[in-house]
Design an enzyme around this catalytic site. Structure first.
Site, mmCIF file in Angstrom:
data_model
loop_
_atom_site.group_PDB
_atom_site.id
_atom_site.type_symbol
_atom_site.label_atom_id
_atom_site.label_comp_id
_atom_site.label_asym_id
_atom_site.label_seq_id
_atom_site.Cartn_x
_atom_site.Cartn_y
_atom_site.Cartn_z
ATOM 1 N N THR A 1 4.083 29.739 54.205
ATOM 2 C CA THR A 1 5.271 29.778 55.108
ATOM 3 C C THR A 1 6.228 28.920 54.804
ATOM 4 O O THR A 1 6.397 27.946 53.929
ATOM 5 C CB THR A 1 4.789 29.155 56.548
ATOM 6 O OG1 THR A 1 5.875 28.969 57.417
ATOM 7 C CG2 THR A 1 4.066 27.815 56.266
ATOM 8 N N ASP A 2 7.590 29.401 55.088
ATOM 9 C CA ASP A 2 8.779 28.653 54.653
ATOM 10 C C ASP A 2 8.686 27.443 55.326
ATOM 11 O O ASP A 2 9.726 26.620 55.187
ATOM 12 C CB ASP A 2 9.922 29.410 55.191
ATOM 13 C CG ASP A 2 9.981 29.933 56.643
ATOM 14 O OD1 ASP A 2 9.201 29.487 57.427
ATOM 15 O OD2 ASP A 2 11.134 30.406 57.122
ATOM 16 N N GLU A 3 8.020 26.875 56.554
ATOM 17 C CA GLU A 3 7.993 25.842 57.105
ATOM 18 C C GLU A 3 7.608 24.817 56.181
ATOM 19 O O GLU A 3 8.045 23.583 56.703
ATOM 20 C CB GLU A 3 6.935 25.878 58.459
ATOM 21 C CG GLU A 3 7.679 27.224 59.128
ATOM 22 C CD GLU A 3 6.771 27.063 60.620
ATOM 23 O OE1 GLU A 3 6.534 26.052 60.978
ATOM 24 O OE2 GLU A 3 6.763 28.340 61.123
ATOM 25 N N TYR B 1 1.298 21.594 61.371
ATOM 26 C CA TYR B 1 0.988 22.897 60.891
ATOM 27 C C TYR B 1 1.830 23.172 59.476
ATOM 28 O O TYR B 1 0.868 23.321 58.467
ATOM 29 C CB TYR B 1 1.728 24.081 61.750
ATOM 30 C CG TYR B 1 1.734 25.219 61.194
ATOM 31 C CD1 TYR B 1 0.687 26.044 60.671
ATOM 32 C CD2 TYR B 1 2.848 25.823 60.935
ATOM 33 C CE1 TYR B 1 0.845 27.359 59.904
ATOM 34 C CE2 TYR B 1 3.230 27.141 60.177
ATOM 35 C CZ TYR B 1 2.046 27.842 59.824
ATOM 36 O OH TYR B 1 2.130 29.028 59.131
ATOM 37 N N ALA C 1 2.621 20.697 57.529
ATOM 38 C CA ALA C 1 1.775 19.727 56.745
ATOM 39 C C ALA C 1 0.672 20.298 55.817
ATOM 40 O O ALA C 1 0.546 20.121 54.816
ATOM 41 C CB ALA C 1 1.898 18.447 57.334
ATOM 42 N N ASN D 1 7.265 36.233 60.972
ATOM 43 C CA ASN D 1 7.071 37.615 61.061
ATOM 44 C C ASN D 1 6.891 37.917 62.469
ATOM 45 O O ASN D 1 6.661 37.291 63.576
ATOM 46 C CB ASN D 1 5.403 37.755 60.582
ATOM 47 C CG ASN D 1 5.332 37.764 59.099
ATOM 48 O OD1 ASN D 1 4.476 38.806 58.423
ATOM 49 N ND2 ASN D 1 5.974 36.997 58.558
HETATM 50 P P1 NAD Z 1 -2.828 34.319 63.260
HETATM 51 O O1 NAD Z 1 -2.968 33.248 63.952
HETATM 52 O O2 NAD Z 1 -2.470 35.582 64.189
HETATM 53 O O3 NAD Z 1 -4.231 34.832 62.472
HETATM 54 C C1 NAD Z 1 -5.209 34.046 62.076
HETATM 55 C C2 NAD Z 1 -6.484 34.597 61.777
HETATM 56 O O4 NAD Z 1 -7.234 33.624 60.971
HETATM 57 C C3 NAD Z 1 -7.298 34.659 63.046
HETATM 58 O O5 NAD Z 1 -7.825 35.964 63.236
HETATM 59 C C4 NAD Z 1 -8.251 33.825 63.079
HETATM 60 O O6 NAD Z 1 -9.535 34.412 63.870
HETATM 61 C C5 NAD Z 1 -8.450 33.635 61.493
HETATM 62 N N1 NAD Z 1 -9.110 32.198 61.296
HETATM 63 C C6 NAD Z 1 -8.813 31.172 61.574
HETATM 64 N N2 NAD Z 1 -9.879 30.323 61.168
HETATM 65 C C7 NAD Z 1 -10.769 30.966 60.489
HETATM 66 C C8 NAD Z 1 -11.704 30.334 59.723
HETATM 67 N N3 NAD Z 1 -12.089 29.090 59.477
HETATM 68 N N4 NAD Z 1 -12.462 31.420 58.905
HETATM 69 C C9 NAD Z 1 -12.035 32.462 59.081
HETATM 70 N N5 NAD Z 1 -11.098 33.209 59.799
HETATM 71 C C10 NAD Z 1 -10.324 32.271 60.167
HETATM 72 O O7 NAD Z 1 -1.896 33.960 62.182
HETATM 73 P P2 NAD Z 1 -0.915 35.106 61.452
HETATM 74 O O8 NAD Z 1 0.381 34.876 62.318
HETATM 75 O O9 NAD Z 1 -1.447 36.242 61.295
HETATM 76 O O10 NAD Z 1 -0.670 34.285 59.902
HETATM 77 C C11 NAD Z 1 -1.536 34.616 59.070
HETATM 78 C C12 NAD Z 1 -0.973 33.892 57.944
HETATM 79 O O11 NAD Z 1 0.426 33.885 57.483
HETATM 80 C C13 NAD Z 1 -1.316 32.358 58.119
HETATM 81 O O12 NAD Z 1 -1.899 31.469 56.808
HETATM 82 C C14 NAD Z 1 0.163 31.721 58.384
HETATM 83 O O13 NAD Z 1 0.404 30.314 58.052
HETATM 84 C C15 NAD Z 1 0.990 32.472 57.553
HETATM 85 N N6 NAD Z 1 2.124 32.791 57.993
HETATM 86 C C16 NAD Z 1 2.494 33.289 59.451
HETATM 87 C C17 NAD Z 1 3.714 33.591 59.663
HETATM 88 C C18 NAD Z 1 3.975 34.288 61.149
HETATM 89 O O14 NAD Z 1 5.269 34.368 61.356
HETATM 90 N N7 NAD Z 1 3.022 34.598 61.709
HETATM 91 C C19 NAD Z 1 5.099 33.168 58.831
HETATM 92 C C20 NAD Z 1 4.850 32.556 57.771
HETATM 93 C C21 NAD Z 1 3.454 32.454 57.255
HETATM 94 P P1 TYD Z 2 7.217 30.625 67.133
HETATM 95 O O1 TYD Z 2 7.084 32.198 67.302
HETATM 96 O O2 TYD Z 2 6.107 29.644 67.767
HETATM 97 O O3 TYD Z 2 7.327 30.345 65.621
HETATM 98 P P2 TYD Z 2 7.538 29.091 64.814
HETATM 99 O O4 TYD Z 2 7.524 27.896 65.473
HETATM 100 O O5 TYD Z 2 6.624 29.087 63.502
HETATM 101 O O6 TYD Z 2 9.129 29.284 63.974
HETATM 102 O O7 TYD Z 2 8.637 30.031 67.979
HETATM 103 C C1 TYD Z 2 9.844 30.801 67.084
HETATM 104 C C2 TYD Z 2 11.094 29.838 67.754
HETATM 105 O O8 TYD Z 2 10.885 30.056 69.251
HETATM 106 C C3 TYD Z 2 10.765 28.375 67.562
HETATM 107 O O9 TYD Z 2 12.076 27.879 67.136
HETATM 108 C C4 TYD Z 2 10.162 27.940 68.994
HETATM 109 C C5 TYD Z 2 11.026 28.947 69.818
HETATM 110 N N1 TYD Z 2 10.269 29.232 71.184
HETATM 111 C C6 TYD Z 2 10.624 29.123 72.557
HETATM 112 O O10 TYD Z 2 11.907 28.627 72.418
HETATM 113 N N2 TYD Z 2 10.049 29.337 73.250
HETATM 114 C C7 TYD Z 2 8.855 29.516 73.311
HETATM 115 O O11 TYD Z 2 8.217 29.959 74.417
HETATM 116 C C8 TYD Z 2 8.212 29.661 72.041
HETATM 117 C C9 TYD Z 2 6.716 30.272 71.924
HETATM 118 C C10 TYD Z 2 8.937 29.497 70.878
#
Ligand code: NAD
Ligand code: TYD
Length: 354
Positions: free
Chosen positions: A137-139, A163, A165, A193
């Site tokens: 992640t960019d975080e 998260y 970290a 995403n």
């Molecule tokens: P999500 O929380 O929707 O899905 C995570 C999946 O991992 C779930 O299906 C969960 O059951 C599975 N999982 C958790 N622990 C597990 C374990 N011990 N063994 C097997 N499976 C396990 O997350 P996401 O949004 O799809 O994110 C996927 C990846 O992309 C993550 O690594 C996240 O850090 C990264 N990412 C997500 C975003 C975003 O905007 N969603 C942005 C940047 C990076």
């Molecule tokens: P989120 O979708 O949780 O992603 P991330 O924290 O990984 O960026 O949140 C996106 C942004 O929206 C973040 O700045 C927190 C804010 N947010 C709210 O203002 N209200 C909410 O109920 C949620 C879930 C997030």
């Protein structure tokens, strides 16, 4: 050195991005094989993949990335040449209330996969043409001020939430497995995403679901925090390019060139909901400012120049097309998110995987 993935192990495949990736991949490369592994935590939803159950290249495995015997067996028996690692605890707010699961899954879980990959690919079988791709992640880069340039791959790691970290830590361990043991690793760090199958605890699906139920739309703090939004299949396109042609031991940032303040994005969703699902009064009246998230990062932005220049990456969706598709998907798939909201999606999982 280019790579041609034939047998993939995808972790976290029943989560938001993992499920979209598996759909994307088998649609695009139907002759390959995908082992979709997921522990089905609260965020994993088997229903995200059931449409693929009859696909000859698809197999779901209910399992944990911490189970190294299982991972080694899958790598060996399925002759995996490409591991794409999505599995994680992914919600910042949950990491604030309970960091332990984040350290366990994101750090120890990633290490467990790396150890298994090293054992099977390097120590036992000498598989030269393999890839371990870690989705991050960019975080990890921390937060930006309004005038700062977007994050590039050379930015310092300055994670602010448990998260972020835990993801930063896992990125370092992945890197070390290349430098110390010679594992063929790549990493991508992407922005927020959005798209189908996103668990409705994250901003965009939560706002859509709350609009449909006439519930208040919670905005943390002043709502002026900025995120870069990336349509999920544009992220998958980026991973696809990296798997085929990414340079080993390289990190690629993937972004949407699409910065929005939270309040602007929520207002936009309200306008789309007024159009698609009029409620008598404008949905923006549901907006409610609530207590800010502790340690809330102010701004994320991505410089995607490296993946663009090296691998020819370009997002296919504009935000206008991506957000419309997304709103429409949640409108068309109300039973999907309602089953999550009321918890009934777990009943089938518990029965089936007891
Ligand atoms: P999500 O929380 O929707 O899905 C995570 C999946 O991992 C779930 O299906 C969960 O059951 C599975 N999982 C958790 N622990 C597990 C374990 N011990 N063994 C097997 N499976 C396990 O997350 P996401 O949004 O799809 O994110 C996927 C990846 O992309 C993550 O690594 C996240 O850090 C990264 N990412 C997500 C975003 C975003 O905007 N969603 C942005 C940047 C990076
Ligand atoms: P989120 O979708 O949780 O992603 P991330 O924290 O990984 O960026 O949140 C996106 C942004 O929206 C973040 O700045 C927190 C804010 N947010 C709210 O203002 N209200 C909410 O109920 C949620 C879930 C997030």
């Amino acid at each position: 050195m280019s790579h041609n993935p034939h047998h993939l192990l995808v972790t976290g495949a029943a989560g938001f991005i993992g499920a979209n990736f598996v759909h994307y991949w088998l649609d695009r490369y139907p002759m390959t094989r995908v082992i979709a592994l997921d522990a089905l935590t609260y965020a994993g939803n088997r229903a995200n993949l059931t449409a693929l159950d009859d696909h000859p290249g698809f197999q779901f495995v209910h399992g944990d990335i911490l189970d190294s015997d299982l991972i080694e067996r899958l790598l060996r028996e399925e002759r995996i040449d490409t591991l794409v690692h999505f599995a994680a605890e992914s919600h910042v707010d949950r990491s604030i209330h309970g960091p332990d699961a984040f350290l366990k899954t994101n750090i120890e879980g990633t290490h467990s996969l790396l150890k298994a990959a090293k054992k099977v690919w390097l120590d036992d079988q000498g598989v030269e043409d393999h890839r371990f791709h870690h989705v991050s992640t960019d975080e990890v880069y921390g937060t930006l001020a309004a005038a700062d340039p977007p994050f590039s791959e050379s930015n310092q790691y300055l994670p602010n939430s448990p998260y972020a970290a835990s993801k930063a830590s896992s990125d370092h361990i992945v890197r070390s497995y290349h430098h110390t043991y010679g594992l063929n690793t790549t990493i991508s760090n992407c922005s927020n995403n959005y798209g189908p199958y996103q668990f409705p605890e994250k901003l965009i699906p939560l706002i859509i679901a709350h609009c449909l139920d006439g519930k208040s739309l919670p905005i943390y703090g002043d709502g002026k925090q900025i995120r870069d939004w990336l349509y999920v299949d544009d992220h998958n396109r980026g991973i696809d390019l990296i798997l085929h042609n990414g340079r080993i031991d390289n990190t690629y940032n993937i972004g949407g060139n699409n910065e929005w303040t939270n309040i602007d994005i929520v207002t936009l969703i309200c306008e789309l909901m007024d159009e698609h699902h009029p409620a008598g009064a404008p949905h923006r009246q549901l907006i409610s400012y609530v207590r800010d998230r502790p340690g809330h990062d102010r701004r994320y932005a991505i410089n995607a120049g490296k993946i663009t220049n090296e691998l020819g990456y370009a997002p296919a969706e504009t935000f206008e097309t991506g957000i419309r598709k997304t709103v429409q998907w949640y409108l068309d798939n109300e039973p999907w998110w309602r089953a999550i909201m009321d918890g009934s999606y777990r009943e089938w999982i518990e029965k089936n995987y007891a």
